[in-house]
Design a protein around this motif. Structure first.
Motif, PDB file in Angstrom:
ATOM      1  N   HIS A 102      -3.485 -14.006 -43.773  1.00  0.00           N
ATOM      2  CA  HIS A 102      -4.819 -14.416 -43.311  1.00  0.00           C
ATOM      3  C   HIS A 102      -5.207 -13.716 -42.009  1.00  0.00           C
ATOM      4  CE1 HIS A 102      -1.976 -16.876 -41.094  1.00  0.00           C
ATOM      5  NE2 HIS A 102      -2.922 -17.238 -40.260  1.00  0.00           N
ATOM      6  N   LEU A 103      -4.285 -12.924 -41.460  1.00  0.00           N
ATOM      7  CA  LEU A 103      -4.559 -12.128 -40.253  1.00  0.00           C
ATOM      8  C   LEU A 103      -4.356 -10.652 -40.600  1.00  0.00           C
ATOM      9  CD1 LEU A 103      -2.573 -14.307 -37.669  1.00  0.00           C
ATOM     10  CD2 LEU A 103      -5.036 -14.369 -38.122  1.00  0.00           C
ATOM     11  N   PRO A 104      -5.235 -10.076 -41.402  1.00  0.00           N
ATOM     12  CA  PRO A 104      -5.010  -8.712 -41.918  1.00  0.00           C
ATOM     13  C   PRO A 104      -5.004  -7.628 -40.851  1.00  0.00           C
ATOM     14  CG  PRO A 104      -7.236  -9.457 -42.407  1.00  0.00           C
ATOM     15  CD  PRO A 104      -6.504 -10.648 -41.875  1.00  0.00           C
ATOM     16  N   TYR A 105      -5.554  -7.925 -39.683  1.00  0.00           N
ATOM     17  CA  TYR A 105      -5.616  -6.937 -38.596  1.00  0.00           C
ATOM     18  C   TYR A 105      -4.330  -6.881 -37.772  1.00  0.00           C
ATOM     19  CZ  TYR A 105      -6.689 -11.353 -36.292  1.00  0.00           C
ATOM     20  OH  TYR A 105      -6.642 -12.647 -35.864  1.00  0.00           O
ATOM     21  N   LEU A 106      -3.432  -7.848 -38.002  1.00  0.00           N
ATOM     22  CA  LEU A 106      -2.276  -8.013 -37.130  1.00  0.00           C
ATOM     23  C   LEU A 106      -1.396  -6.760 -37.082  1.00  0.00           C
ATOM     24  CD1 LEU A 106      -1.553 -10.535 -35.496  1.00  0.00           C
ATOM     25  CD2 LEU A 106       0.173 -11.079 -37.220  1.00  0.00           C
ATOM     26  N   ALA A 107      -1.149  -6.142 -38.232  1.00  0.00           N
ATOM     27  CA  ALA A 107      -0.262  -4.968 -38.276  1.00  0.00           C
ATOM     28  C   ALA A 107      -0.829  -3.815 -37.459  1.00  0.00           C
ATOM     29  CB  ALA A 107      -0.035  -4.534 -39.723  1.00  0.00           C
ATOM     30  N   ASP A 108      -2.142  -3.594 -37.554  1.00  0.00           N
ATOM     31  CA  ASP A 108      -2.737  -2.485 -36.801  1.00  0.00           C
ATOM     32  C   ASP A 108      -2.754  -2.759 -35.302  1.00  0.00           C
ATOM     33  OD1 ASP A 108      -3.082  -0.959 -39.032  1.00  0.00           O
ATOM     34  OD2 ASP A 108      -5.224  -1.354 -39.266  1.00  0.00           O
ATOM     35  N   VAL A 109      -2.928  -4.023 -34.908  1.00  0.00           N
ATOM     36  CA  VAL A 109      -2.831  -4.357 -33.490  1.00  0.00           C
ATOM     37  C   VAL A 109      -1.409  -4.091 -33.002  1.00  0.00           C
ATOM     38  CG1 VAL A 109      -3.015  -6.190 -31.766  1.00  0.00           C
ATOM     39  CG2 VAL A 109      -4.678  -6.066 -33.629  1.00  0.00           C
ATOM     40  N   ALA A 110      -0.420  -4.435 -33.834  1.00  0.00           N
ATOM     41  CA  ALA A 110       0.981  -4.169 -33.476  1.00  0.00           C
ATOM     42  C   ALA A 110       1.233  -2.675 -33.345  1.00  0.00           C
ATOM     43  CB  ALA A 110       1.915  -4.769 -34.528  1.00  0.00           C
ATOM     44  N   ARG A 111       0.528  -1.875 -34.105  1.00  0.00           N
ATOM     45  CA  ARG A 111       0.701  -0.418 -34.005  1.00  0.00           C
ATOM     46  C   ARG A 111       0.232   0.101 -32.646  1.00  0.00           C
ATOM     47  NH1 ARG A 111      -0.627  -0.994 -39.683  1.00  0.00           N
ATOM     48  NH2 ARG A 111       1.249  -0.410 -40.849  1.00  0.00           N
ATOM     49  N   ILE A 112      -0.714  -0.596 -32.026  1.00  0.00           N
ATOM     50  CA  ILE A 112      -1.106  -0.217 -30.664  1.00  0.00           C
ATOM     51  C   ILE A 112       0.064  -0.447 -29.718  1.00  0.00           C
ATOM     52  CG2 ILE A 112      -2.630  -0.734 -28.724  1.00  0.00           C
ATOM     53  CD1 ILE A 112      -4.816  -1.439 -30.662  1.00  0.00           C
ATOM     54  N   ASP A 113       0.748  -1.589 -29.855  1.00  0.00           N
ATOM     55  CA  ASP A 113       1.914  -1.864 -29.009  1.00  0.00           C
ATOM     56  C   ASP A 113       2.992  -0.807 -29.197  1.00  0.00           C
ATOM     57  OD1 ASP A 113       0.908  -4.170 -27.817  1.00  0.00           O
ATOM     58  OD2 ASP A 113       1.687  -5.490 -29.369  1.00  0.00           O
ATOM     59  N   VAL A 114       3.251  -0.418 -30.443  1.00  0.00           N
ATOM     60  CA  VAL A 114       4.247   0.626 -30.712  1.00  0.00           C
ATOM     61  C   VAL A 114       3.813   1.940 -30.069  1.00  0.00           C
ATOM     62  CG1 VAL A 114       5.337   2.044 -32.500  1.00  0.00           C
ATOM     63  CG2 VAL A 114       5.106  -0.408 -32.850  1.00  0.00           C
ATOM     64  N   ALA A 115       2.554   2.289 -30.263  1.00  0.00           N
ATOM     65  CA  ALA A 115       2.046   3.557 -29.723  1.00  0.00           C
ATOM     66  C   ALA A 115       2.071   3.577 -28.200  1.00  0.00           C
ATOM     67  CB  ALA A 115       0.627   3.805 -30.228  1.00  0.00           C
ATOM     68  N   MET A 116       1.831   2.445 -27.577  1.00  0.00           N
ATOM     69  CA  MET A 116       1.882   2.376 -26.114  1.00  0.00           C
ATOM     70  C   MET A 116       3.286   2.722 -25.622  1.00  0.00           C
ATOM     71  SD  MET A 116      -1.093   1.435 -24.690  1.00  0.00           S
ATOM     72  CE  MET A 116      -0.868   0.330 -23.288  1.00  0.00           C
TER      73      MET A 116
END
Length: 252
Positions: A102-116
């Motif tokens: 139900h939070l489909p954006y969660l993985a892409d937000v996590a990718r920002i953390d990885v990229a940082m």
């Protein structure tokens, strides 16, 4: 003697039994010590994940994050002693987790953390002088190819991930439903995420692929804000070289 494989088998899974025959330096049963060590390892790795994914902790809460992290640890234990790399596959894990569908954006937000983190640990580089492009005539500039800093990372998403990440960690305006492409740039020491304007990601991908400036700009429309994109790249030392000669494909 207990093998390393046997010793490690139950470290991240408390449902696994303590390895048989485990003893301390004085040949005494060490099952309780193993249990304490197992708990310490699990807690340490959960803390490392929480530190590496602050936006996800903020979005789902610390308790929920610890449950998710525990499941991830069992599926994907560390393969390197360098904990700065741990969790690279965590976004994909989140994307496949039914409980978070139900939070489909969660993985892409996590990718920002990885990229940082990746940007922070990327090799140092020196950006070109901002006046370097101004000194070129139009033909030379359009036929040029760019090389970018290793710390520059692009993330594309159908969700407003840049706004979600910033709102979660820094407050401000609530995100809208508009898709956002996020560019991680490191001007000096600390990386920063920037939301790109329309078509900016397409231009950057073309330039990273070795296309000339002219070729990268050809598909863009009249509304494309070139000056803003170039200003962002130059002010963050993201362009490290400009050449009229062909360069290797940077995406290989």
């Amino acid at each position: 003697m207990i093998s390393q494989t046997t010793f490690r088998a139950g470290l991240l899974d408390p449902s696994q039994p303590v390895p048989e025959g485990l003893s301390d330096g004085e040949n005494r049963p060490a099952g309780r010590r193993y249990g304490v060590y197992r708990n310490n390892v699990t807690v340490s790795l959960r803390e490392a994940l929480a530190d590496g994914f602050p936006s996800i902790v903020g979005l789902i809460g610390r308790d929920n994050f610890e449950h998710v992290a525990r499941a991830y640890l069992r599926q994907s234990p560390p393969t390197s002693p360098l904990m700065m790399h741990y969790g690279a596959t965590f976004p994909d894990f989140l994307a496949d987790l039914e409980q978070l569908a139900h939070l489909p954006y969660l993985a892409d937000v996590a990718r920002i953390d990885v990229a940082m983190r990746q940007s922070y640990h990327a090799a140092d580089s020196v950006g070109i002088e901002p006046t370097a492009l101004q000194d070129m005539d139009e033909t030379t500039l359009l036929n040029s190819r760019f090389t970018f800093a290793p710390s520059m990372i692009l993330i594309r998403s159908p969700w407003p991930i840049g706004s979600i990440w910033r709102y979660t960690l820094r407050g401000g305006d609530k995100p809208t439903g508009i898709a956002e492409d996020v560019l991680i740039l490191r001007a000096e020491f600390d990386p920063e995420p920037h939301v790109l304007g329309t078509e900016g990601a397409d231009v950057l991908i073309a330039l990273q692929g070795g296309h000339t400036f002219r070729e990268a700009l050809e598909p863009t429309g009249d509304t494309f804000d070139l000056s803003t994109l170039l200003g962002l790249l130059l002010s963050n030392n993201a362009i490290t070289h400009v050449s009229n000669a062909p360069i290797p494909n940077q995406k290989d």
